[in-house]
Design an enzyme around this catalytic site. Structure first.
Site, PDB file in Angstrom:
ATOM      1  N   CYS A 135       4.017   7.018-103.406  1.00  0.00           N
ATOM      2  CA  CYS A 135       4.428   6.653-104.759  1.00  0.00           C
ATOM      3  C   CYS A 135       5.935   6.425-104.777  1.00  0.00           C
ATOM      4  CB  CYS A 135       4.109   7.768-105.722  1.00  0.00           C
ATOM      5  SG  CYS A 135       2.378   8.205-105.741  1.00  0.00           S
ATOM      6  N   ARG A 185       5.982   0.667-102.697  1.00  0.00           N
ATOM      7  CA  ARG A 185       5.537   2.028-102.346  1.00  0.00           C
ATOM      8  C   ARG A 185       4.195   2.388-102.973  1.00  0.00           C
ATOM      9  NH1 ARG A 185       9.470   5.328-100.362  1.00  0.00           N
ATOM     10  NH2 ARG A 185       8.281   7.127-101.008  1.00  0.00           N
ATOM     11  N   TRP A 226       0.419   5.460-105.915  1.00  0.00           N
ATOM     12  CA  TRP A 226      -0.569   5.144-104.895  1.00  0.00           C
ATOM     13  C   TRP A 226      -1.405   6.407-104.781  1.00  0.00           C
ATOM     14  CZ3 TRP A 226      -2.023   7.022-100.102  1.00  0.00           C
ATOM     15  CH2 TRP A 226      -2.863   6.179 -99.356  1.00  0.00           C
ATOM     16  N   ASN A 282       5.981  12.438-106.065  1.00  0.00           N
ATOM     17  CA  ASN A 282       5.539  11.695-104.880  1.00  0.00           C
ATOM     18  C   ASN A 282       5.205  12.737-103.822  1.00  0.00           C
ATOM     19  OD1 ASN A 282       7.434   9.993-102.289  1.00  0.00           O
ATOM     20  ND2 ASN A 282       5.251  10.036-102.589  1.00  0.00           N
ATOM     21  N   GLY A 283       3.964  12.730-103.368  1.00  0.00           N
ATOM     22  CA  GLY A 283       3.593  13.679-102.323  1.00  0.00           C
ATOM     23  C   GLY A 283       2.210  14.262-102.570  1.00  0.00           C
ATOM     24  N   GLU A 320       2.332  -4.578 -74.117  1.00  0.00           N
ATOM     25  CA  GLU A 320       3.212  -4.947 -75.225  1.00  0.00           C
ATOM     26  C   GLU A 320       4.555  -5.449 -74.694  1.00  0.00           C
ATOM     27  OE1 GLU A 320       2.933  -5.643 -78.175  1.00  0.00           O
ATOM     28  OE2 GLU A 320       4.920  -5.386 -79.048  1.00  0.00           O
ATOM     29  N   LYS A 366       6.083  -9.137 -75.422  1.00  0.00           N
ATOM     30  CA  LYS A 366       7.428  -9.351 -75.994  1.00  0.00           C
ATOM     31  C   LYS A 366       8.211 -10.349 -75.161  1.00  0.00           C
ATOM     32  CE  LYS A 366       6.922  -8.038 -78.898  1.00  0.00           C
ATOM     33  NZ  LYS A 366       6.237  -7.594 -80.016  1.00  0.00           N
ATOM     34  N   GLU A 370       6.856 -13.831 -75.639  1.00  0.00           N
ATOM     35  CA  GLU A 370       7.084 -14.368 -76.983  1.00  0.00           C
ATOM     36  C   GLU A 370       8.489 -14.919 -77.160  1.00  0.00           C
ATOM     37  OE1 GLU A 370       4.627 -11.972 -80.372  1.00  0.00           O
ATOM     38  OE2 GLU A 370       6.039 -10.770 -79.225  1.00  0.00           O
ATOM     39  N   HIS A 404      -6.015  -4.975 -56.356  1.00  0.00           N
ATOM     40  CA  HIS A 404      -7.240  -5.755 -56.545  1.00  0.00           C
ATOM     41  C   HIS A 404      -6.924  -7.212 -56.880  1.00  0.00           C
ATOM     42  CE1 HIS A 404      -9.709  -2.182 -56.193  1.00  0.00           C
ATOM     43  NE2 HIS A 404      -8.824  -1.564 -56.962  1.00  0.00           N
ATOM     44  N   LYS A 461       5.121 -15.504 -88.231  1.00  0.00           N
ATOM     45  CA  LYS A 461       5.135 -14.060 -88.444  1.00  0.00           C
ATOM     46  C   LYS A 461       3.785 -13.527 -88.895  1.00  0.00           C
ATOM     47  CE  LYS A 461       6.900 -10.034 -88.650  1.00  0.00           C
ATOM     48  NZ  LYS A 461       7.072  -9.427 -87.330  1.00  0.00           N
TER      49      LYS A 461
HETATM   50  N1  HGA Z   1      -0.685  13.184-105.305  1.00  0.00           N
HETATM   51  C1  HGA Z   1      -0.149  12.391-106.369  1.00  0.00           C
HETATM   52  C2  HGA Z   1       0.989  11.521-105.881  1.00  0.00           C
HETATM   53  C3  HGA Z   1       0.508  10.510-104.903  1.00  0.00           C
HETATM   54  C4  HGA Z   1       1.539  10.002-103.914  1.00  0.00           C
HETATM   55  O1  HGA Z   1       2.657  10.478-103.777  1.00  0.00           O
HETATM   56  N2  HGA Z   1       1.153   8.992-103.132  1.00  0.00           N
HETATM   57  O2  HGA Z   1       1.965   8.587-102.075  1.00  0.00           O
HETATM   58  C5  HGA Z   1      -1.226  11.535-107.023  1.00  0.00           C
HETATM   59  O3  HGA Z   1      -2.306  11.338-106.456  1.00  0.00           O
HETATM   60  O4  HGA Z   1      -0.998  11.067-108.125  1.00  0.00           O
END
Ligand code: HGA
Length: 607
Positions: free
Chosen positions: A2, A27, A74, A99-100, A481, A485, A488, A504, A602
Site C-alpha cells: 500500500c 504501490r 493493495w 502499510n504492512g 543469464e 546479457k 543482448e 559432451h 522492453k
Molecule cells: N494489511 C492491510 C494493508 C495492506 C498492505 O500494506 N498491502 O501492501 C490491508 O489489507 O488493508
C-alpha cells in the site's frame, strides 16, 4: 504494497494528499481513501478502484482541512471493498492508515470484540485504530496510546494516525515497511515514498526501523525504537537521480545495476520480520491456497525464465516442492498435462509479456491457483492472476533486464520459504534464510563495487566473437543469464552450459579465441567445477572465473575475480552482478546502443 501519505499544514491539504496518492498508485491500486479534519469533524472518503475514482468522488463532495491522511491499498486482509479501504476509524475520533501486515491481529481482535468494539472491516489494520482508542479511554494521551499500541503489534507496518481531539499533530511509525518524513516550511508530511511529496518539498528525513514520529506544522519530533529522542538528518532529494533520469550514469542499464542493493531492500520491505516471512504479502487468501499446493509450474520468457530456473533449484531443494519451468512460447502451443494442485507461477517484468499472458489464459481453469511475480502493478498478469507479488524494482528503462531479475529472485526465495514451511522447512531454517536476506543488500553493494575490476576484464572480451558461460547447480541459470546479457547488448555470441556438459560437446569449441566465463561460489560442487576448468585450460582456453574467497587462484590463462563471501543460498543473486557488469562494459567498449540494443524491445507485448 500500500501507499500512505499524510500532511499537516496551514493550508488545505486535500489536493496534496490526492496528488501524493496518484504518485503512489504504483504501490497499490485496488482502492483508495482519505480522511481530513475540517476543524470540527474527521471527514472520510473511500472508493474502490483507481485513485481517479477517489479524485472524481472528492470533486463531487469536496473535503477541506489542513490535517489529513490518505492511502492507496493493495489488499492483504479482506477483499478490495470500500469498507476495507483505508483510512480506518475508531468511532468518529480517530483515523489511521497502514502499510504492512499485523500478524497477531486475530487474538487482538478477539480481545477487542469481547470488550464491545465493533469492526466494520475485515482488515488487520482496524485493530490498530481500536487499540489506540482503548488506550485513550483508559487515560493515555495520543502519544502514549500510540506507543503502547505499537508495542503490541507483531509483523510489519508503516502507520499514520490522526485524532480529532489532538488536531495539531499526526503520529507515525515504521517497522519493516517504508516511511519518509517530508520537511516543509510551516508544514510537514509523511509518505511511503519520497516521490509522493516531490510536489511540496525536496527535503526528507529517512526514518529508521522502529522510529516513532510526532509531526506538527512547524516541528518534527522523532523517537527511536528504544523510545529515546533522536535527531535524524534532513537530506535534500537529488532530482537528478529521479526514475526518468540517468543521473550520473552514462546509461540506464548501469544506473539500474547500481540500484540493485536499494531495490532489493524494497522487495523485502514489509514482507519479512527479523526472522520470519509474512506470507500475507502474497495477497488475500494466499496462505489457504499455499496449503493445497503440491507442485509448481513456472512459465516465463527471457531473463524471467532464467529466474524461474533458479527457483526450481530452490523449490525442490529447500521446499521439497516438485517444480517444472518452461518458456511461455513453447508451453502455450503444446498439449500440456497439469497435475492436481498445481500452483501456476508466471514471472514477467512488465506483466504484459504476450506469450506468458496467453499461457496463463490457456490453463487458468485447470490449475489450483495462479501467482505472478511482476514489476508493474495493475498490469495484465497482475489483474488476471489469483495472487501477485510485486518485485518493487521501480521502472526499468534499459532493455536488458538487470534489477528486475535480481528482485524476481528475491521474490522467488520468499515463495520458496512460504511453500517450504508446509513441507518441513523448520522455523530455525526459515530464520536462517531470512537472516541471510537481511544481509543481501550489503552483499550486492560489495559486488557492484567490483565494477572497476570487471571493466578491466571486459577488455579481453570486446574483440571476441564468441564466449562460453559455465555454472553448476543454481548457478547454471545464472550463467545462462550472463550469456543472454552479453548477447543482448554487446552482440557477442554467447552460450551457457552446465559445466558437467562441457566434455559432451562444447569443449570442441574451446581455444584461445573463446573466453570461458565461470561462476564458482564456494559450495559442494566447487571441486567438480574446478575439474571442469582444468579441462578448458588443457585445451588452451582462456578462463574468467568469479569465485569465492581463496578457493581458486589466478594463474596463466585463468583470471579470478574474488567475490564477497556469500551464504550458498544467495549466491545466484550476488553472482549475477559481475556478469551484468561484464556485458555492460563489453558493450560500451564495442560502442553498441546499451540501453536500446538493436532488434529488441522492453516489454514484449507481441508473441
Ligand atoms: N494489511 C492491510 C494493508 C495492506 C498492505 O500494506 N498491502 O501492501 C490491508 O489489507 O488493508
Amino acid at each position: 504494497m500500500c501507499g500512505i501519505v499524510g500532511a499537516i499544514a496551514a493550508r488545505p491539504v486535500t489536493a496534496i494528499l490526492l496528488e501524493g496518492l496518484r504518485r503512489l498508485e504504483y504501490r497499490g491500486y485496488d482502492s483508495a481513501g482519505l480522511a481530513v479534519f475540517d476543524g470540527e469533524e474527521i471527514q472520510r472518503l473511500r472508493r474502490t478502484g483507481k485513485v481517479q475514482m477517489l479524485v472524481d468522488a472528492e470533486l463531487q463532495a469536496p473535503l477541506s482541512g489542513s490535517l489529513g491522511i490518505a492511502h492507496t491499498r493493495w489488499a492483504t486482509h479482506g477483499k478490495p471493498t470500500e469498507n476495507n479501504a483505508h483510512p480506518h476509524m475508531s468511532g468518529e475520533q480517530l483515523a489511521i492508515v497502514h502499510n504492512g501486515i499485523i500478524e497477531n491481529f486475530e487474538p487482538l481482535k478477539e480481545e477487542l470484540v469481547a470488550e464491545g468494539y465493533h469492526f466494520s472491516s475485515e482488515t488487520d489494520t482496524e485493530v490498530i485504530a481500536h487499540l489506540i482508542d482503548r488506550a485513550i479511554h483508559s487515560g493515555a494521551d495520543l502519544q502514549q496510546a500510540f506507543l503502547s499500541t505499537v508495542s503490541q503489534l507483531e509483523g510489519a507496518f508503516a502507520l499514520g494516525v490522526m485524532h480529532k481531539a489532538f488536531p495539531d499533530q499526526i503520529l507515525a511509525s515504521r517497522k519493516g515497511s517504508p516511511l519518509v518524513v517530508g520537511v516543509g516550511l510551516g508544514e510537514n508530511f509523511i509518505a511511503s515514498d519520497q516521490m509522493a511529496l516531490l510536489q511540496v518539498t525536496d527535503r526528507f528525513i529517512y526514518l529508521e526501523e522502529g522510529d516513532f514520529v510526532q509531526l506538527e506544522k512547524d516541528k518534527i519530533t522523532i523517537w527511536d525504537k528504544n523510545q529515546q529522542l533522536v535527531e535524524r538528518p534532513i537530506k535534500v532529494f537529488e532530482h537528478n537521480l529521479s526514475v526518468a533520469d540517468k543521473g550520473e550514469f552514462r546509461h540506464f542499464m548501469m544506473k539500474e545495476i547500481y540500484e540493485q542493493p536499494e531495490v532489493v531492500k524494497a522487495t523485502l520491505q514489509g514482507r519479512i520480520t527479523e526472522d520470519r516471512l509474512l506470507e500475507q504479502a502474497f495477497g488475500n487468501g494466499a496462505s489457504e491456497l499455499f496449503d493445497q499446493v503440491r507442485q509448481v509450474q513456472i512459465i516465463a520468457c527471457g531473463t524471467s525464465y532464467h529466474a524461474g530456473l533458479v527457483a526450481k533449484y530452490w523449490l525442490e531443494d529447500i521446499a521439497g516442492m516438485p517444480c517444472a519451468v518452461e518458456v511461455a512460447s513453447e508451453f502455450r502451443y503444446r498439449k500440456t498435462v497439469i497435475a492436481d494442485n498445481t500452483l501456476f507461477l508466471t514471472i514477467s517484468q512488465s506483466g504484459e509479456t504476450a506469450d506468458t499472458l496467453a499461457a496463463l489464459r490457456a490453463v487458468k481453469d485447470q490449475v489450483l491457483a495462479s501467482l505472478t511475480i511482476c514489476n508493474v502493478p495493475g498490469s495484465s498478469l497482475v489483474r488476471e492472476s489469483d495472487l501477485s507479488l510485486m518485485t518493487n524494482a521501480g521502472p526499468e528503462i534499459g532493455v536488458a533486464s538487470t534489477k528486475a531479475f535480481t528482485t524476481q529472485l528475491v521474490a522467488l526465495l520468499l515463495l520458496t520459504i512460504a511453500l517450504g514451511r508446509r513441507n518441513g522447512l523448520s522455523e530455525q531454517q526459515e530464520a536462517e534464510i531470512i537472516g541471510h536476506l537481511h544481509q543481501l543488500p550489503a552483499l550486492l553493494l560489495a559486488s557492484v563495487r567490483l565494477d572497476k575490476n570487471v571493466e578491466l576484464l571486459a577488455q579481453d572480451f570486446a574483440e571476441k566473437n564468441h564466449a562460453l558461460f559455465l555454472g553448476r547447480g543454481a548457478l547454471y541459470p545464472v550463467a545462462m543469464e550472463g550469456a543472454l546479457k552479453l548477447k543482448e547488448i554487446s552482440y557477442i555470441h554467447a552460450e551457457a552450459y552446465p559445466a558437467g556438459e562441457l566434455k559432451h560437446g562444447p569443449l570442441a569449441l574451446v581455444d584461445k579465441e573463446m573466453p570461458v566465463v565461470t561462476v564458482a561460489p564456494n559450495n559442494a560442487l566447487l571441486d567438480k567445477l574446478k575439474a571442469n576448468l582444468q579441462e578448458v585450460k588443457a585445451r588452451g582456453g582462456e578462463l574468467f572465473v568469479f569465485a569465492g574467497i581463496d578457493r581458486i587462484q589466478s594463474e596463466e590463462g585463468l583470471k579470478v575475480e574474488q567475490m564477497p563471501d556469500v551464504p550458498e543460498i544467495l549466491a545466484p543473486i550476488v553472482y549475477t552482478i559481475p556478469l551484468q557488469l561484464l556485458s555492460y562494459h563489453a558493450a560500451v567498449l564495442k560502442g553498441t546502443d546499451v540501453d536500446q540494443p538493436r532488434n529488441l524491445a522492453k516489454s514484449v507485448t507481441v508473441e
